[in-house]
Scaffold this active site. Sequence first.
Site, PDB file in Angstrom:
ATOM      1  CD  GLU A 235      -9.851  -1.048  -4.734  1.00 49.93           C
ATOM      2  OE1 GLU A 235      -9.628  -1.302  -3.602  1.00 49.93           O
ATOM      3  OE2 GLU A 235      -8.943  -0.017  -5.380  1.00 49.93           O
TER       4      GLU A 235
ATOM      5  NE  ARG B  16     -12.099  -0.017   3.814  1.00 56.46           N
ATOM      6  CZ  ARG B  16     -11.019  -0.484   2.889  1.00 56.46           C
ATOM      7  NH1 ARG B  16     -11.245  -0.075   1.562  1.00 56.46           N
ATOM      8  NH2 ARG B  16     -10.052  -0.817   3.227  1.00 56.46           N
TER       9      ARG B  16
ATOM     10  CB  CYS C  90      -4.631  -7.791  -2.274  1.00 53.77           C
ATOM     11  SG  CYS C  90      -5.652  -6.717  -3.264  1.00 53.77           S
TER      12      CYS C  90
ATOM     13  NE  ARG D 146      -4.388  -1.352   2.151  1.00 50.13           N
ATOM     14  CZ  ARG D 146      -4.549  -2.776   2.586  1.00 50.13           C
ATOM     15  NH1 ARG D 146      -3.525  -3.619   3.427  1.00 50.13           N
ATOM     16  NH2 ARG D 146      -5.623  -3.167   2.514  1.00 50.13           N
TER      17      ARG D 146
ATOM     18  CG  ASN E  24     -10.547  -4.507   2.514  1.00 50.88           C
ATOM     19  OD1 ASN E  24     -10.682  -5.802   2.607  1.00 50.88           O
ATOM     20  ND2 ASN E  24      -9.494  -4.502   2.643  1.00 50.88           N
ATOM     21  CG  ASP E  25     -12.136   0.087  -1.190  1.00 54.81           C
ATOM     22  OD1 ASP E  25     -12.991   0.724  -0.579  1.00 54.81           O
ATOM     23  OD2 ASP E  25     -11.137   0.371  -1.547  1.00 54.81           O
TER      24      ASP E  25
ATOM     25  NE  ARG F 185      -3.454   0.473  -2.901  1.00 56.60           N
ATOM     26  CZ  ARG F 185      -4.371   0.144  -2.153  1.00 56.60           C
ATOM     27  NH1 ARG F 185      -5.262  -0.652  -2.153  1.00 56.60           N
ATOM     28  NH2 ARG F 185      -4.024   0.594  -0.744  1.00 56.60           N
TER      29      ARG F 185
HETATM   30  C1  PEP Z   1      -9.247  -3.384  -0.864  1.00 54.02           C
HETATM   31  O1  PEP Z   1      -9.945  -2.588  -1.063  1.00 54.02           O
HETATM   32  O2  PEP Z   1      -9.720  -4.561  -0.700  1.00 54.02           O
HETATM   33  C2  PEP Z   1      -7.995  -3.261  -0.783  1.00 54.02           C
HETATM   34  C3  PEP Z   1      -7.206  -4.098  -0.626  1.00 54.02           C
HETATM   35  O3  PEP Z   1      -7.724  -1.949  -0.507  1.00 54.02           O
HETATM   36  P1  PEP Z   1      -7.731  -0.923   0.664  1.00 54.02           P
HETATM   37  O4  PEP Z   1      -7.950  -1.743   1.858  1.00 54.02           O
HETATM   38  O5  PEP Z   1      -6.265  -0.601   0.608  1.00 54.02           O
HETATM   39  O6  PEP Z   1      -8.616   0.095   0.129  1.00 54.02           O
HETATM   40 MG    MG Z   2      -9.367  -0.491  -1.517  1.00 55.61          MG
END
Ligand code: PEP
Ligand code: MG
Length: 537
Positions: A427, A461, A498, A293, A450-451, A329
């Site tokens: 995402e 989130r 990821c 990241r 996550n996104d 990334r």
């Molecule tokens: C995600 O969104 O799943 C991701 C890995 O990126 P971040 O959590 O940094 O937004």
């Molecule tokens: Mg993300």
Amino acid sequence: MEQYTGKSIYKSVAIGPVYFYSRGEQQVKRCKAEDSQAQLERYETARDRAVEELQQLYQKALKEVGEVNAAIFEVHAMMLEDEDYNDSVKNIIFSQQVNAEYAVAVTGDNFAQMFAEMDDEYFKARAADVKDISERVVGILSNKRAGSSIGREPVIVIAKDLAPSETVQMDKSRLLGFVTELGSSNSHTAILARTMNLPALIGVPVKEEWSGKLAIVDGYQGILYIDPDEETLEKMRKKQQEDRERSRLLQQLKGRLTVTPDGRKINLYANIGSVSDVAAVLENDAEGIGLFRSEFLYLEKDTYPTEEEQFQSYKLAAEMMAGKKVIIRTLDIGADKQVEYFHLGQEENPAMGYRAIRICLEEPEVFKTQLWAIFRASAYGEIAVMYPMITSVEEVRRIKAIVEEVKEELDARNIPYKNVEQGIMIETPAAAVISDMLAKEVDFFSIGTNDLSQYTMAIDRQNPRLDAFYDPHHPALLRLIRMVIDNGHAHGCWVGICGELGADLSLTKEFLQMGIDELSVAPGMVLQVREAVRKAE
Ligand code: PEP
Ligand code: MG
């Protein structure tokens, strides 16, 4: 003994004293103090201690992030010894007969304003530094420490809320666990806690009066104990012991392949936020880095990191991984990851706002600086690059055009680089739905669950109130993941995950059945995921 429940984000146990963290911008009260000499002495002692801390931070940073990045602490220490700064504090203490905290805060504000008004960009940027050093001294004076200064002893950090930029600056070797009132399990602070293998609870109504008391964070049950009784302490120490035993057994999986019983090999990588996490990646025997990241490099700083600074970090990661893959990334700033010097401004819906690749496409100079650094570093290992928050084919084509320019510019500078693999994060639901079209443009997909979860379910989130509505295994999400894997494979892309869901052991088998090629998880989860893959029939 007091007992509170919260939502656990990492299963482990921490026992230790509470450090109550409050934000740096805490209000400083102006108090009358007639004994000016005593106030001056208080100031001088606190200042000397701050200088000492900064020197220690410099040494630590030197080892972890190199000389260029460490230099800021040296600059801070020098600023605290500046004659004008010290004269100003002294003058306010004596002329206004006030407390040292107030004199330091006012001096910090005045100097920051003076720097901010200068034309020279370098001096402008010093405004944040002078505020930072003043807050450090005020923190020492008032015994309420903010930011990176969490004291010398290992502590459980308890706070109303923690921003990623705050967590990342804390001294990891002194952190035992986190407890916050706000934040959600997919917030970046929660992700950092997992990266550091720290037990953490969210949603606990926190109290400042716990400061200094003994506490236990039970990440298995989601319980925080304050002033635990002997029986509870004994029980928790036993749990810690069992934890250690379990991780000892997992150590046997080091050096083993991540392969299913029927012989399918998958790539098991780890997620990191900075070069200093690479040690944990190696320690846990991850086979590569699936998500670096890179925005944390920006979060740690008060101004844009230069190409050289970034190059040094990426190169170091590539060299430390010695030929194993490192997927960087590109900048994913915005939403909860705010950086003042980007001047992103207030937005109604920051998660759906000006963030990540959108900023990079609007500000090609910022983007190119990072790409130059990444491509330069590619000559030193096995680097790949991926782009966050993609929603269209058009965006990918624009990125590829910029990358071509970057390569031409490096050619012109006679700098060697490799033609690295390029991938995108999936995402957004838009990217998932058109993944057949996107697959023709790139080498790989990395699914950011996550996104993808927050956008698919329309669940912020960051918002703990929505936890009751949040289903991490929502069938819509699982269908999208399957679809992305199928579309990627149909067009020659490998596909990984990821996001945090990649480490959800109850889904490992399903992901394997879907045909996932790679899982990238918090370093501390690598061996557990390897175990789950090796057992998945
Ligand atoms: C995600 O969104 O799943 C991701 C890995 O990126 P971040 O959590 O940094 O937004
Ligand atoms: Mg993300």
